[in-house]
Scaffold this motif. Structure first.
Motif, mmCIF file in Angstrom:
data_model
loop_
_atom_site.group_PDB
_atom_site.id
_atom_site.type_symbol
_atom_site.label_atom_id
_atom_site.label_comp_id
_atom_site.label_asym_id
_atom_site.label_seq_id
_atom_site.Cartn_x
_atom_site.Cartn_y
_atom_site.Cartn_z
ATOM 1 N N UNK A 1 -47.007 4.893 21.684
ATOM 2 C CA UNK A 1 -46.278 6.149 21.868
ATOM 3 C C UNK A 1 -44.788 5.860 21.820
ATOM 4 N N UNK A 2 -44.069 6.552 20.929
ATOM 5 C CA UNK A 2 -42.643 6.290 20.791
ATOM 6 C C UNK A 2 -41.840 7.060 21.831
ATOM 7 N N UNK A 3 -40.502 6.981 21.740
ATOM 8 C CA UNK A 3 -39.613 7.612 22.720
ATOM 9 C C UNK A 3 -39.745 9.128 22.749
ATOM 10 N N UNK A 4 -40.229 9.701 21.665
ATOM 11 C CA UNK A 4 -40.383 11.155 21.590
ATOM 12 C C UNK A 4 -41.764 11.614 22.055
ATOM 13 N N UNK A 5 -42.567 10.663 22.516
ATOM 14 C CA UNK A 5 -43.897 11.013 22.982
ATOM 15 C C UNK A 5 -44.913 11.162 21.874
ATOM 16 N N UNK A 6 -44.535 10.754 20.668
ATOM 17 C CA UNK A 6 -45.449 10.860 19.537
ATOM 18 C C UNK A 6 -46.160 9.527 19.303
ATOM 19 N N UNK A 7 -47.416 9.633 18.948
ATOM 20 C CA UNK A 7 -48.202 8.432 18.687
ATOM 21 C C UNK A 7 -48.009 7.967 17.244
ATOM 22 N N UNK A 8 -47.921 6.670 17.093
ATOM 23 C CA UNK A 8 -47.804 6.100 15.751
ATOM 24 C C UNK A 8 -48.496 4.743 15.724
ATOM 25 N N UNK A 9 -48.965 4.396 14.553
ATOM 26 C CA UNK A 9 -49.655 3.119 14.393
ATOM 27 C C UNK A 9 -48.649 2.037 14.034
ATOM 28 N N UNK A 10 -48.722 0.910 14.714
ATOM 29 C CA UNK A 10 -47.837 -0.216 14.431
ATOM 30 C C UNK A 10 -48.685 -1.425 14.043
ATOM 31 N N UNK A 11 -48.127 -2.253 13.191
ATOM 32 C CA UNK A 11 -48.809 -3.467 12.744
ATOM 33 C C UNK A 11 -48.052 -4.681 13.267
#
Length: 231
Positions: A105-115
């Motif tokens: 979860x990034x600073x904006x509260x959005x989920x994103x996939x990281x490698x």
């Protein structure tokens, strides 16, 4: 406690050490007595070539140990093929590179996939360290076709250098002490040109030492380039 060097540092140090002794870890133009010896990259047990860092690691291991076979496998793979690693055999480290993917979860509260890239080290053995494998793992190579003659002019040239050139085994190198050039047999090379190019490289190292017996360590890379140009 001193920290162990990482895998990249180990490979770099190995290449530098090889250059200082005149060994080109990444190049071997002779067939080294094995049917697959002219393959340009080390092979896994299933015939698939290794990639990336593992090529340098296994080439360096072959040069250091004198293995003629370019095929490597894990302990379990050897057992699955009906083989058994000889007691006391020392394996070589290779690495598996991949990426671990996870959701954050990034600073904006959005989920994103990281490698997240990672390296995993494991141990492999050369087939020459394994007994009981199917016959094709031990197949020998064909030598240079009979009837191929040596180059008389080239032979005379290298004889005139005064270098002590010896033949045998499957490694080519210049030994600083006791000052001689070691070569695989003439017949083990792909062709006469490959043989004489390799002799030229090693004899150049011999000449460098006679001309500059106390060469500074920082000159090693420059001298290696000169040796390559002579070949």
């Amino acid at each position: 406690m001193a920290q162990k060097p990482d895998i990249y540092t180990r490979v770099t140090n190995k290449i530098i050490a090889d250059l200082e002794t005149g060994v080109r870890t990444w190049h071997q133009p002779w067939n080294a007595e094995h049917l697959a010896g002219r393959i340009t990259r080390p092979l896994r047990h299933n015939g698939v070539a290794y990639r990336g860092l593992n090529i340098i690691l296994l080439w360096a291991a072959s040069v250091a140990t004198g293995y003629s076979a370019p095929i490597w496998m894990t302990y379990r793979q050897a057992q699955a093929l009906g083989g058994q690693v000889r007691k006391g055999s020392k394996g070589e480290t290779v690495v598996y590179a991949d990426k671990l993917r996870r959701t954050e979860t990034d600073d904006k509260g959005e989920e994103r996939e990281v490698a997240i890239p990672f390296l995993k080290a494991y141990t492999v053995f050369n087939v020459e360290q394994v007994e009981g494998l199917p016959d094709h793992y031990y197949a020998t190579a064909q030598q240079m076709p009979e009837g191929i003659e040596r180059d008389v002019a080239a032979e005379a040239f290298f004889a005139a250098t005064g270098a002590d050139i010896r033949h045998g085994g499957n490694r080519a190198y210049y030994a600083l002490q006791p000052d001689y050039v070691q070569m695989p047999p003439f017949e083990a090379f792909e062709d006469p040109a490959a043989y004489y190019a390799t002799v030229a490289h090693e004899v150049t190292h011999n000449a460098e030492v006679r001309i500059m017996p106390r060469r500074p360590s920082q000159a090693v890379a420059q001298l290696e380039v000169q040796s390559r140009m002579s070949a």
